[in-house]
Design an enzyme around this catalytic site. Structure first.
Site, short mmCIF file in Angstrom:
data_model
loop_
_atom_site.label_atom_id
_atom_site.label_comp_id
_atom_site.label_asym_id
_atom_site.label_seq_id
_atom_site.Cartn_x
_atom_site.Cartn_y
_atom_site.Cartn_z
N ARG A 1 0.84 -1.19 0.00
CA ARG A 1 0.00 0.00 0.00
C ARG A 1 0.88 1.24 0.00
O ARG A 1 1.76 1.37 0.84
CB ARG A 1 -0.88 -0.05 1.26
CG ARG A 1 -1.98 0.94 1.31
CD ARG A 1 -2.82 0.77 2.56
NE ARG A 1 -2.18 1.27 3.76
CZ ARG A 1 -2.81 1.66 4.86
NH1 ARG A 1 -4.14 1.56 4.91
NH2 ARG A 1 -2.18 2.11 5.91
N THR B 1 -1.03 7.66 -0.97
CA THR B 1 -2.33 7.52 -1.65
C THR B 1 -3.19 6.42 -1.02
O THR B 1 -4.40 6.37 -1.24
CB THR B 1 -2.13 7.15 -3.14
OG1 THR B 1 -1.55 5.83 -3.20
CG2 THR B 1 -1.20 8.14 -3.84
N ASP C 1 1.85 -1.44 12.25
CA ASP C 1 2.06 -2.03 10.93
C ASP C 1 2.43 -3.50 11.10
O ASP C 1 3.53 -3.83 11.56
CB ASP C 1 3.18 -1.27 10.20
CG ASP C 1 3.35 -1.74 8.76
OD1 ASP C 1 3.40 -2.97 8.52
OD2 ASP C 1 3.44 -0.89 7.87
N ASP D 1 5.69 -4.82 9.32
CA ASP D 1 6.92 -4.36 9.96
C ASP D 1 7.12 -5.03 11.31
O ASP D 1 8.24 -5.43 11.66
CB ASP D 1 6.90 -2.84 10.13
CG ASP D 1 7.10 -2.11 8.81
OD1 ASP D 1 7.68 -2.71 7.89
OD2 ASP D 1 6.66 -0.95 8.70
#
Ligand code: PRP
Length: 211
Positions: free
Chosen positions: A105, A109, A201, A204
């Site tokens: 992703r 945006t 995340d 991560d």
């Protein structure tokens, strides 16, 4: 309430999710928890698989027993974080073929772009269960499911850990035939498209990389 949404309520799941969300949980433990959560969610997502009756002979007597009516569906990881979640699914469905959809992703945006797709041929007959811990805007999940359907999957299920209301609504609108299984429905997305309270995340945290 979205009719395709299945909020899986289980004490063992909730206990692990609390630790998964904790900012102090290190990567190796995060991966382990994600796999365990994947196994628990898979049990729920596969509860309704069709069964047939077979004769089994125990040491004492023959009996009629329920068994799977068809081979197990294909397990599909949405890279990267889906790998961690699917690890648990592979433990409980070790015979299932495995596919991968690589999506990332864009952080500005929030649009997903695809960098790989590998799907075993069995997807055309068995259907698929997709795994991605995070359902945020829903863009990645909607795109991954579209790829799997294009590959010929006759039925698709989606398994995540934490979902935002925005992602659930988008996914249900784009794929109203796809049941969504999640351990938690969180409050909202923040301005960066992160789920709040969420768990950060997942990719991560799973692999020890920076955002
Ligand atoms: C994260 C997450 C989902 C996606 C969710 O992946 O694992 O795939 O974002 O966001 P969305 O619902 O708004 O599309 P990311 O793109 O960060 O890739 P990664 O797993 O490789 O870290």
């Amino acid at each position: 309430m979205v009719p395709t949404l299945h909020l899986v309520d289980h004490a063992l799941l909730s206990h692990r999710l609390a630790e998964l969300r904790d900012v102090a949980t290190p990567s190796p433990r995060f991966r382990r928890l994600l796999a365990e959560i994947g196994a628990l969610l898979t049990m729920e997502a596969t509860r309704g698989l069709p069964v047939a009756t077979r004769t089994v002979t125990t040491p004492l007597t023959p009996m009629q027993h329920a068994v799977l009516a068809a081979p197990e569906p294909v397990l599909v990881a949405v890279l990267r974080a889906g790998l961690g979640l699917m690890e648990g699914a592979m433990q409980v469905m070790p015979e299932a073929p495995v596919g991968h959809v690589g999506l990332v992703r864009d952080e500005h945006t929030l649009q997903p772009s695809q960098y790989m797709l590998r799907m075993p041929p069995e997807v055309t007959t068995r259907g698929a269960i997709l795994f991605d811990p995070m359902l945020a805007t829903g863009g990645s999940a909607a795109a991954a499911i579209a790829r799997v359907k294009e590959a010929g999957a006759p039925a698709v299920r989606f398994v995540c850990v934490v979902a935002a209301p925005e992602g659930v609504a988008r996914l249900a609108a784009a794929h109203p035939d796809v049941p969504i299984y999640t351990a938690a429905l969180d409050e909202k997305l923040d301005h960066r498209g992160f789920i709040v309270p969420g768990l950060g995340d997942a990719g991560d945290r799973c692999f020890g990389t920076e955002g």
